[in-house]
Design a protein around this motif. Structure first.
Motif: not given
Length: 213
Positions: A159-161, A176-177, A186-191
């Protein structure tokens, strides 16, 4: 059964996508021939798949699979998986025919509106078609149904994307938070948070979510 075939088809297609824009002469003709071959093969596979699905459906309608048992048979956890439209939708998805896939799964959710699998197929297919808001609606619906923390984190990231791709970066950062709160590993939200901070860059949707299909 089909993994090897589709792996080879995707390999050839990726070569065409990469090389065709700059190819010239014989190389360009070779790539064009490969494209035509893939197109014919895709049509052939789809025709065979639909013919098989129709035969399977006719057989299921003509035969009584129920048996008399003394104990009560538990209700199937996901009965929509047996629907012809669900099976056809999966076939279209594997053939990358996302528009046709959407048509099938829209019928599934009419009967089973809370089907996580159908909603996910619809969301990913809409994203592939570039329809972010339609994908958002299905992912957002999933949030109220998901019990597993990691899956919910992946959906928040997706959803953030969508919001980040619409340059609604503040909303995207909140999503993302939430994803990181549920699954800090989960690595993707940090990126993706860094993409929001820079107001640009490549968003990481998350292969783990797509791999569930």
């Amino acid at each position: 059964m089909f993994q090897h075939l589709f792996a080879e088809m995707n390999k050839v297609l990726q070569e065409i996508v990469t090389d065709y824009p700059t190819a010239e002469g014989a190389r360009r003709n070779e790539l064009l021939c490969n494209y035509n071959m893939l197109h014919r093969l895709s049509d052939k596979v789809m025709d065979e798949w639909l013919a098989f699905a129709e035969k399977l459906s006719h057989f299921r309608e003509s035969v009584d699979f129920t048996t008399v048992v003394e104990e009560e048979v538990p209700e199937q956890e996901a009965p929509e998986l047996c629907m012809d439209t669900f099976v056809r939708g999966q076939g279209y998805y594997k053939l990358l025919m996302y528009g046709k896939c959407i048509e099938q799964f829209k019928e599934v959710i009419v009967q089973y509106p809370d089907s996580l699998a159908a909603r996910l197929y619809l969301a990913i297919s809409y994203l592939q078609e570039g329809e972010g808001e339609a994908a958002w609606n299905h992912l957002n619906h999933m949030l109220g149904l998901i019990r597993e923390t990691k899956l919910k984190a992946m959906v928040y990231n997706a959803l953030g994307c969508i919001r980040a791709s619409q340059e609604r970066f503040n909303e995207a950062q909140e999503l993302f938070g939430l994803s990181l709160q549920l699954d800090p590993a989960l690595p993707e939200p940090t990126v993706n948070l860094e993409v929001c901070r820079r107001r640009g860059g490549k968003l990481h949707f998350g292969n783990q979510l797509v791999s569930l299909l």
